[in-house]
Motif scaffolding. Structure first.
Motif, short mmCIF file in Angstrom:
data_model
loop_
_atom_site.label_atom_id
_atom_site.label_comp_id
_atom_site.label_asym_id
_atom_site.label_seq_id
_atom_site.Cartn_x
_atom_site.Cartn_y
_atom_site.Cartn_z
N UNK A 105 -0.05 -1.03 14.44
CA UNK A 105 1.58 -1.25 14.63
C UNK A 105 2.08 -1.59 13.14
N UNK A 106 3.17 -1.28 13.01
CA UNK A 106 4.01 -1.57 11.71
C UNK A 106 4.02 -3.01 11.76
N UNK A 107 3.58 -3.44 10.10
CA UNK A 107 3.66 -4.76 9.60
C UNK A 107 4.62 -4.97 8.71
N UNK A 108 5.03 -6.11 8.45
CA UNK A 108 5.94 -6.38 7.19
C UNK A 108 5.19 -6.08 5.99
N UNK A 109 5.87 -5.27 4.91
CA UNK A 109 5.29 -4.81 3.78
C UNK A 109 5.54 -5.84 2.59
N UNK A 110 4.87 -6.42 2.21
CA UNK A 110 5.41 -7.56 0.91
C UNK A 110 5.04 -6.84 -0.50
N UNK A 111 6.10 -6.95 -1.20
CA UNK A 111 6.22 -6.49 -2.56
C UNK A 111 5.44 -7.38 -3.37
N UNK A 112 4.96 -6.75 -4.37
CA UNK A 112 3.96 -7.30 -5.66
C UNK A 112 4.97 -7.74 -6.61
N UNK A 113 4.97 -8.82 -7.12
CA UNK A 113 5.97 -9.24 -8.30
C UNK A 113 5.51 -8.22 -9.32
N UNK A 114 6.75 -7.42 -10.01
CA UNK A 114 6.59 -6.76 -11.25
C UNK A 114 5.64 -5.56 -10.88
N UNK A 120 3.64 2.44 -4.85
CA UNK A 120 2.98 1.40 -4.29
C UNK A 120 3.97 0.34 -3.65
N UNK A 121 3.79 0.44 -2.53
CA UNK A 121 5.14 -0.51 -1.82
C UNK A 121 4.59 -1.89 -1.89
N UNK A 122 3.40 -2.24 -2.23
CA UNK A 122 3.09 -3.72 -1.95
C UNK A 122 1.66 -3.93 -1.27
N UNK A 123 1.70 -4.97 -0.54
CA UNK A 123 0.44 -5.48 0.24
C UNK A 123 0.91 -5.83 1.78
N UNK A 124 -0.05 -5.53 2.50
CA UNK A 124 0.22 -5.76 3.82
C UNK A 124 -1.02 -6.54 4.79
N UNK A 125 -0.72 -7.03 5.60
CA UNK A 125 -1.64 -8.25 6.07
C UNK A 125 -2.49 -7.44 7.55
N UNK A 126 -3.52 -6.89 7.28
CA UNK A 126 -4.34 -6.07 8.34
C UNK A 126 -5.22 -6.98 9.04
N UNK A 127 -5.27 -7.73 10.05
CA UNK A 127 -6.23 -8.36 10.61
C UNK A 127 -6.83 -9.53 9.75
N UNK A 128 -6.01 -10.23 9.14
CA UNK A 128 -6.11 -11.28 8.28
C UNK A 128 -6.61 -10.91 6.76
N UNK A 129 -6.62 -9.81 6.35
CA UNK A 129 -7.09 -9.19 5.35
C UNK A 129 -6.02 -8.40 4.53
#
Length: 231
Positions: A105-114, A120-129
């Motif tokens: 399912x769609x998760x919150x995508x957290x941006x990477x500073x700078x 490159x949208x950022x990072x996302x938590x997939x099952x704790x990773x």
């Protein structure tokens, strides 16, 4: 004068088992049945079967099988591949199904500073990773849009796709997931001349599915370019 071929005489068969044996309808039965119980156990039955197997091959039978064996081997079906089909924005795309590791399912995508950008949208938590999240739509210059939640004609909600190639893993959002489809290698069509730019650079060909045309992505070029956005 060419030597005249001799015609083999047919083997004479006394099918006593059909007359006085277990399959016969005559009142008088074979006296050996009391000893052998069934015709299959009788030496006469076995010897007759061996004579039939050892008899000369009829000319018409030989000609028929010569013709069958002389036929060219049927061309085997072309290599079959599986493609995972999804929609990004308004474009239907596909990747080799072997690369798809998970659909979530769609998760919150957290941006990477700078570091974050359109691709490159950022990072996302997939099952704790924490996984790197990219936008394939931005790479291909596909216009983004949001679904109208009230419309009922969407196949699936927005998803995140986890894909891996060799030791590289990426996550990318999609508007819809259609599923996996099999196609023969020779059915992949060339790109129309109207397709240019990024879409042409990252698309290997067009898959024609019922009611839609799907751009099959070049996974090697795709992963190489996405990883380049990390540097």
């Amino acid at each position: 004068m060419p030597e005249e071929r001799k015609t083999e005489k047919p083997v004479a068969i006394d099918d006593c088992w059909n007359r006085i044996g277990v399959w016969g309808k005559m009142t008088d039965r074979c006296p050996k049945l009391a000893e052998v119980i069934h015709c299959r156990n009788c030496p006469t039955y076995s010897l007759t079967g061996r004579r039939l197997l050892d008899r000369p091959v009829p000319d018409d039978y030989r000609r028929e099988w010569t013709s069958v064996l002389a036929r060219a081997a049927a061309v085997k079906e072309a290599n079959i591949h599986s493609a995972f089909v999804f929609r990004t924005g308004g474009e239907w795309l596909a990747l080799p199904a072997r690369l798809i590791q998970e659909i979530v399912d769609m998760h919150i995508i957290h941006s990477l500073p700078h570091r974050s950008n359109a691709i490159l949208r950022g990072i996302v938590n997939i099952r704790g990773k924490l996984e790197l999240c990219f936008s394939i739509g931005a790479l291909l210059n596909i216009e983004r849009f949001k679904k109208n939640r009230e419309e009922k004609n969407y196949i699936s909600p927005e998803r995140l796709i986890v894909a891996g190639r060799e030791d590289e893993r990426i996550v990318f959002p999609v508007t819809e997931v259609l599923g996996t489809f099999r196609y023969a290698e020779g059915t992949l069509q060339k790109l129309p001349v109207t397709v240019s730019g990024s879409r042409a650079a990252f698309t290997k060909g067009i898959l024609s599915l019922p009611d839609i045309d799907v751009g099959l992505l070049d996974d090697h070029a795709l992963f190489k370019t996405l990883m380049r956005n990390l540097s």
